[in-house]
Scaffold this active site. Sequence first.
Site, PDB file in Angstrom:
ATOM      1  N   ASP A 150      -2.955  -1.362  -7.406  1.00  0.00           N
ATOM      2  CA  ASP A 150      -3.609  -1.868  -6.200  1.00  0.00           C
ATOM      3  C   ASP A 150      -5.031  -2.375  -6.511  1.00  0.00           C
ATOM      4  O   ASP A 150      -6.018  -1.657  -6.360  1.00  0.00           O
ATOM      5  CB  ASP A 150      -3.617  -0.737  -5.160  1.00  0.00           C
ATOM      6  CG  ASP A 150      -4.206  -1.161  -3.835  1.00  0.00           C
ATOM      7  OD1 ASP A 150      -4.667  -2.315  -3.716  1.00  0.00           O
ATOM      8  OD2 ASP A 150      -4.216  -0.328  -2.911  1.00  0.00           O
TER       9      ASP A 150
ATOM     10  N   GLN B  32       0.268   2.381  -6.093  1.00  0.00           N
ATOM     11  CA  GLN B  32      -1.165   2.725  -6.078  1.00  0.00           C
ATOM     12  C   GLN B  32      -1.887   2.330  -7.372  1.00  0.00           C
ATOM     13  O   GLN B  32      -3.000   1.829  -7.333  1.00  0.00           O
ATOM     14  CB  GLN B  32      -1.318   4.221  -5.858  1.00  0.00           C
ATOM     15  CG  GLN B  32      -2.365   4.539  -4.839  1.00  0.00           C
ATOM     16  CD  GLN B  32      -2.221   5.940  -4.290  1.00  0.00           C
ATOM     17  OE1 GLN B  32      -1.392   6.717  -4.728  1.00  0.00           O
ATOM     18  NE2 GLN B  32      -3.052   6.266  -3.325  1.00  0.00           N
TER      19      GLN B  32
ATOM     20  N   SER C 291      -7.700  -2.337  -3.631  1.00  0.00           N
ATOM     21  CA  SER C 291      -8.403  -1.061  -3.434  1.00  0.00           C
ATOM     22  C   SER C 291      -9.458  -0.851  -4.516  1.00  0.00           C
ATOM     23  O   SER C 291     -10.557  -0.368  -4.229  1.00  0.00           O
ATOM     24  CB  SER C 291      -7.416   0.115  -3.467  1.00  0.00           C
ATOM     25  OG  SER C 291      -6.665   0.141  -2.294  1.00  0.00           O
TER      26      SER C 291
ATOM     27  N   TYR D 125      -3.008  -1.162   7.862  1.00  0.00           N
ATOM     28  CA  TYR D 125      -4.122  -2.057   8.198  1.00  0.00           C
ATOM     29  C   TYR D 125      -4.388  -2.014   9.705  1.00  0.00           C
ATOM     30  O   TYR D 125      -3.486  -1.742  10.500  1.00  0.00           O
ATOM     31  CB  TYR D 125      -3.765  -3.508   7.834  1.00  0.00           C
ATOM     32  CG  TYR D 125      -3.727  -3.778   6.361  1.00  0.00           C
ATOM     33  CD1 TYR D 125      -4.896  -3.866   5.624  1.00  0.00           C
ATOM     34  CD2 TYR D 125      -2.520  -3.951   5.710  1.00  0.00           C
ATOM     35  CE1 TYR D 125      -4.855  -4.132   4.267  1.00  0.00           C
ATOM     36  CE2 TYR D 125      -2.471  -4.215   4.350  1.00  0.00           C
ATOM     37  CZ  TYR D 125      -3.646  -4.303   3.637  1.00  0.00           C
ATOM     38  OH  TYR D 125      -3.615  -4.556   2.288  1.00  0.00           O
TER      39      TYR D 125
ATOM     40  N   ARG E  95       0.856  -1.185   0.000  1.00  0.00           N
ATOM     41  CA  ARG E  95       0.000   0.000   0.000  1.00  0.00           C
ATOM     42  C   ARG E  95       0.893   1.236   0.000  1.00  0.00           C
ATOM     43  O   ARG E  95       0.971   1.962   0.995  1.00  0.00           O
ATOM     44  CB  ARG E  95      -0.879  -0.042   1.252  1.00  0.00           C
ATOM     45  CG  ARG E  95      -2.316  -0.425   1.057  1.00  0.00           C
ATOM     46  CD  ARG E  95      -2.581  -1.788   0.530  1.00  0.00           C
ATOM     47  NE  ARG E  95      -3.909  -1.827  -0.069  1.00  0.00           N
ATOM     48  CZ  ARG E  95      -5.036  -1.942   0.622  1.00  0.00           C
ATOM     49  NH1 ARG E  95      -5.009  -2.045   1.922  1.00  0.00           N
ATOM     50  NH2 ARG E  95      -6.203  -1.955   0.000  1.00  0.00           N
TER      51      ARG E  95
HETATM   52  P1  NAD Z   1      -9.350  -3.469   5.267  1.00  0.00           P
HETATM   53  O1  NAD Z   1     -10.171  -3.960   4.146  1.00  0.00           O
HETATM   54  O2  NAD Z   1      -8.195  -4.280   5.755  1.00  0.00           O
HETATM   55  O3  NAD Z   1     -10.294  -3.210   6.546  1.00  0.00           O
HETATM   56  C1  NAD Z   1     -11.439  -2.417   6.455  1.00  0.00           C
HETATM   57  C2  NAD Z   1     -11.520  -1.470   7.613  1.00  0.00           C
HETATM   58  O4  NAD Z   1     -11.961  -2.165   8.776  1.00  0.00           O
HETATM   59  C3  NAD Z   1     -10.202  -0.788   7.993  1.00  0.00           C
HETATM   60  O5  NAD Z   1     -10.366   0.597   7.918  1.00  0.00           O
HETATM   61  C4  NAD Z   1      -9.959  -1.263   9.401  1.00  0.00           C
HETATM   62  O6  NAD Z   1      -9.321  -0.290  10.210  1.00  0.00           O
HETATM   63  C5  NAD Z   1     -11.365  -1.544   9.885  1.00  0.00           C
HETATM   64  N1  NAD Z   1     -11.456  -2.408  11.068  1.00  0.00           N
HETATM   65  C6  NAD Z   1     -10.790  -3.557  11.335  1.00  0.00           C
HETATM   66  N2  NAD Z   1     -11.161  -4.048  12.540  1.00  0.00           N
HETATM   67  C7  NAD Z   1     -12.092  -3.197  13.030  1.00  0.00           C
HETATM   68  C8  NAD Z   1     -12.847  -3.156  14.238  1.00  0.00           C
HETATM   69  N3  NAD Z   1     -12.720  -4.095  15.174  1.00  0.00           N
HETATM   70  N4  NAD Z   1     -13.709  -2.136  14.422  1.00  0.00           N
HETATM   71  C9  NAD Z   1     -13.842  -1.172  13.464  1.00  0.00           C
HETATM   72  N5  NAD Z   1     -13.159  -1.144  12.314  1.00  0.00           N
HETATM   73  C10 NAD Z   1     -12.276  -2.146  12.109  1.00  0.00           C
HETATM   74  O7  NAD Z   1      -8.856  -2.001   4.986  1.00  0.00           O
HETATM   75  P2  NAD Z   1      -8.438  -1.355   3.608  1.00  0.00           P
HETATM   76  O8  NAD Z   1      -9.628  -0.841   2.945  1.00  0.00           O
HETATM   77  O9  NAD Z   1      -7.596  -2.313   2.889  1.00  0.00           O
HETATM   78  O10 NAD Z   1      -7.581  -0.131   4.110  1.00  0.00           O
HETATM   79  C11 NAD Z   1      -6.629  -0.245   5.122  1.00  0.00           C
HETATM   80  C12 NAD Z   1      -5.813   1.031   5.207  1.00  0.00           C
HETATM   81  O11 NAD Z   1      -4.919   1.104   4.097  1.00  0.00           O
HETATM   82  C13 NAD Z   1      -6.606   2.306   5.179  1.00  0.00           C
HETATM   83  O12 NAD Z   1      -5.957   3.188   6.041  1.00  0.00           O
HETATM   84  C14 NAD Z   1      -6.463   2.787   3.767  1.00  0.00           C
HETATM   85  O13 NAD Z   1      -6.662   4.160   3.634  1.00  0.00           O
HETATM   86  C15 NAD Z   1      -5.046   2.381   3.509  1.00  0.00           C
HETATM   87  N6  NAD Z   1      -4.758   2.245   2.072  1.00  0.00           N
HETATM   88  C16 NAD Z   1      -3.672   2.908   1.570  1.00  0.00           C
HETATM   89  C17 NAD Z   1      -3.358   2.785   0.227  1.00  0.00           C
HETATM   90  C18 NAD Z   1      -2.169   3.474  -0.356  1.00  0.00           C
HETATM   91  O14 NAD Z   1      -1.513   4.223   0.332  1.00  0.00           O
HETATM   92  N7  NAD Z   1      -1.820   3.230  -1.596  1.00  0.00           N
HETATM   93  C19 NAD Z   1      -4.145   1.991  -0.596  1.00  0.00           C
HETATM   94  C20 NAD Z   1      -5.246   1.323  -0.045  1.00  0.00           C
HETATM   95  C21 NAD Z   1      -5.527   1.462   1.299  1.00  0.00           C
END
Ligand code: NAD
Length: 388
Positions: free
Chosen positions: A136, A133, A139, A235, A128
Site C-alpha cells: 500500500d 497492506q 499509505s 474511505y 485497503r
Molecule cells: P483519505 O486520504 O482518503 O482521507 C483523509 C481523511 O479525511 C479520512 O480519514 C477521511 O475520513 C477524512 N475526511 C474526508 N472528508 C472529510 C470531511 N468533510 N471532514 C472531515 N474529515 C474528512 O484517507 P486515508 O488516509 O486513505 O484512509 C482512509 C481509511 O482507510 C481510513 O479509515 C484508514 O484507516 C483506512 N486504511 C486502511 C488500510 C488497510 O486496511 N490496509 C490501509 C490504509 C488506510
Amino acid sequence: MIIGVPKESYPGERRVALVPAVLPTLTKAGFEVHIQSGAGIEAGYPDSQYSEKGAKIVADRTAVFAVADILAQVLCYGANDITGKQDVPLYRRDQILVGFLRPFGAPDVAQEISRTGVTAFSVELMPRTTRAQSMDALSSMATVAGYKAVLVAADSHPRIFPMLTTAAGTVTPARVFVIGCGVAGLQAIATARRLGAVISAYDVRPAAKEQVQSLGGRFIELPIEAKDAQDARGYARAQDEDFYRRQRELLGKTVQENDVVITTAVIPGKKAPILVTEEMVKGMAPGSVIVDLAAERGGNCDITEAGKTVVKHGVTVIGPINPASGVPYHASMMYARNITSFLTHLIKDQKLNLNLEDEIVRETLVARGGEIVNARVREFFTLPALAK
Ligand code: NAD
C-alpha cells in the site's frame, strides 16, 4: 525479467522507485534491476550502493525504457503532469508499468497511456485490505506526508511546540488541530504529540475517534451526522454542500482556538471539500499556520494555493505538493518495499500472473492491450463497461 528504474523527472521530485536494500529480494525472485545513473542520489542512495547489490547502472534514460520488461517509477505519466508526457513515446506494447498514475485524473491521459499498449498498474488503486497492506504505497506516502506536515508547520510557526519550564519563565505548548484523521492525519497527530503539542482532531468518520484518542488527541465531535460516512473500502463518502456548510460553521471556533491547523480531508476522485474559510482564517491568532495536505486536490482551505505559501490576515497557509518527496530517503525505502512486495506477488517464476480473480491484480490493473481495462476507472470516465 528486467526491472528498469528511470530517474524521476517531475520537477523537485527526490524519491526513487527502488532502493538498494530491496535488490536481494528481487534478485532472489529472479529479477534483474537496471537503474538510470543518479536515480537514487537525491534520496541518499548513490549508484555504487545499487551496483554493490547487483544492479546494472545505465547512463541513459531512453536505454532504461528500452531494456525494461517492467518499469518501476514513483510518478508515472498521469501523476507526473509536467514532464511525464515525454515518457509516452518510450513505452512499449506489453511493457509492465508500475507506479502512481493518478488514474482518476484526466480521461485523455489515461487513454493516451493505454493506447501505447502498456500493461499499467496504478498503486493508488491498491485495495485497503490486510493482504495488500505491504503493497500500500498510498499509505506509506501519507505516513511520510503527515510527519512532514508537522515539521513544516513547526518550522513556520513563531512559537515553540512543547511546554518548557525555564528560568526565563514557562512556555505554553502549541495547540494543533488536525482535520481528517486517515493515515496522514493520524501520523500528523503522532508527530505533533512527539513534539509536545496539545492535539485536537476531527474526522467525518466516527471510527476515527478511538484512533485519535489512542494517540493522545482530543476528538472533536460535531452535532451533525454524515450520511453513510464511510464506504466499504474505509474511505469517507462525499457529502452534500449543506453538510459541508454546517461543518464549516461548527469547526470555526475550534480552528480559531488553535495555533496550527493541519488539514488532510479528501474524498477519492473528488475535489477536496472546503472546511476552512477565509473568515475562519481571519479569526485565527496572528502567526498561526495552516498546512493543507489536500492542496493538490483543490485544498481544504479557501486560501490554499497548491505548491505555494500564502500569508493572509497574518496567517501562513502552506499548500505542499508532493510532501513525501521532502523526506526522500525513507519515502523511497517504504515505496520500494511496497513495489517489491507487489512485483513478487504479481510475477511468479518470471511470468506475469494476471489472475483477475485476485482483487490486488484486478483493482490495480488500469490498462492492458491498448485499452483501459479497470472497471472503476471506466465507470469514473463514463466509458462503456468492457465485455467479460
Ligand atoms: P483519505 O486520504 O482518503 O482521507 C483523509 C481523511 O479525511 C479520512 O480519514 C477521511 O475520513 C477524512 N475526511 C474526508 N472528508 C472529510 C470531511 N468533510 N471532514 C472531515 N474529515 C474528512 O484517507 P486515508 O488516509 O486513505 O484512509 C482512509 C481509511 O482507510 C481510513 O479509515 C484508514 O484507516 C483506512 N486504511 C486502511 C488500510 C488497510 O486496511 N490496509 C490501509 C490504509 C488506510
